[in-house]
Design a protein around this motif. Sequence first.
Motif, PDB file in Angstrom:
ATOM      1  N   THR B  95     -73.394-100.052  52.471  1.00 10.02           N
ATOM      2  CA  THR B  95     -73.198 -98.623  52.714  1.00 10.02           C
ATOM      3  C   THR B  95     -74.535 -97.922  52.537  1.00 10.02           C
ATOM      4  N   GLU B  99     -73.753 -91.293  51.458  1.00  8.21           N
ATOM      5  CA  GLU B  99     -72.334 -91.104  51.802  1.00  8.21           C
ATOM      6  C   GLU B  99     -71.722 -90.003  50.939  1.00  8.21           C
ATOM      7  N   MET B 147     -71.744 -93.166  57.261  1.00  8.12           N
ATOM      8  CA  MET B 147     -71.204 -91.898  57.755  1.00  8.12           C
ATOM      9  C   MET B 147     -71.839 -91.515  59.089  1.00  8.12           C
TER      10      MET B 147
END
Lengths: 130, 388
Positions: B95, B99, B147
């Motif tokens: 990730t 985020e 995102m």
Amino acid sequence: MKPYYSKQVIEHFLHPKNLGKLKDADGVGKVGNPACGDVMELFIKVEKKNSKEIIKDIKFYTLGCAAAIATSDMACELVKGKTIQEALEINYQDIVGELGDLPPIKIHCSVLAREGLKAAVEDYRKKSKK
Amino acid sequence: MAKIYLDYAATTPLNPNVFKAMLPYLKQDFGNTSSIHSLGQQALGAIDEARAVLADFLGCDAQEIIFTGSATEANNLAVLGTVQAVKNKQPHVITTPIEHHAVLEPCRELEKQGVEVSYLPVDKEGLVTLADVKKALKPNTVLVSIMYANNEVGAIQPIQEIGQLIKKTSPKILFHTDAVQAVNYLDCNVEKLGVDLLTLSAHKIYGPKGVGALFVKNGILIKPLIYGGGQEAGLRSGTENVAGIVGLASAIKEIQNPKHKIQNIRTRQFRDKLIKNILKIIPDAHLNGSLVHRLPNNVNISFRGVEGEAIVIALDQKGIAASTGSACSSKSLEPSHVLLAMGFSEEEAHGSLRITLGRPTTPKDLERLLKVLPPIIQKLRQISGYQL
């Protein structure tokens, strides 16, 4: 609706009475750190009268949130004209009380104002020893 | 003096057409979708229709849409649900540090459970690079969650390119994107983007609060967070928020209306003019994030020698609602995790002001902001003793 900040906080934030710097300060205290967002610089002018040390004048610079600015100003208001002894007895609850209230997460700002005063007094003591 | 709202990334007002669409389901059409009588079947029909609207918008099958109680829930379901469903004993997740907390916190939860999570670096503009994604992919990578557009600085990630890269590397790796801030402005066709999971929210697009959705590609194994009556294909038990879901679909239909596409172009023009003017009028200010890969409604500017929170409070006193990095930041004292990840110092990260424009924003609103903001910054710099 209860606003995020009390009327008193907003008033002292928008119109601080003790803003600025004392050029001939007897003590200067700088506390806080940029990481937490608040940096406060406090200047005091001390007058000796009948063996008492009175805070004749006090001013501040604060980089921080509205609460940090308001508590800085309120701390100045509370200690101006008091003896150093009396000033050091003022605790963060007194500052918060005078401002009506603070959001719980902002209580630490009032601690900062007290730390600033302590640092300024320590600086004064150091200087007056010399 | 009329209030001016410039915090549309935090939330948006309900579109009157959306409200009108929702109203029957708050009044006479109150049925439970699980009931077999007509009132219940009418409610079921309503959410089926809503599902079809979302499917059309995302370019997927209706059964690939799971309605949730929020985008936070949808993000949690995407991250926890997929990783916890895989058989791999040592799953790896990728990730980014920028985020939303609704992705970061489930990732931290996974880390506590022994899952390895890699956080991709972002550049000074808040963008992830393909090279870094490529470098981070491992044989045991099960999920990549990046995102679409950032809520604080509006940075738009190259989701389509990342999607292609991931599928080329291994079709087994799942790709999730949190599209909450993007839905209003960007192409969300899931096939084009190459995503397996996509999160969206109603209240950021002039719909109601309390409803979100997750696109879950057919065939993906996912473990529910909530167990019960087995609604939403067993992935999200609980009686459906029919009015909310109808509202979400209605808000999506509004986005598809060409009128709003034209409005988005206008919003972008307002944004550019506002950025230019603020930087021109106020010294020692700089724009955070990319100017090119940026949401049309996002302005995020740091002012040296000033704290963002103080600007927001002072603006509020003048009837203007804006924000520091994220609305959530008001609950914590940490500087913006997004700006820190972009390489800003903690001091710089504390000084940011986020202004997000919306459909109702007028040039007059922005003129007023431009009038009010410079003296506020000047005053706060006086208070902090900042020397220009």
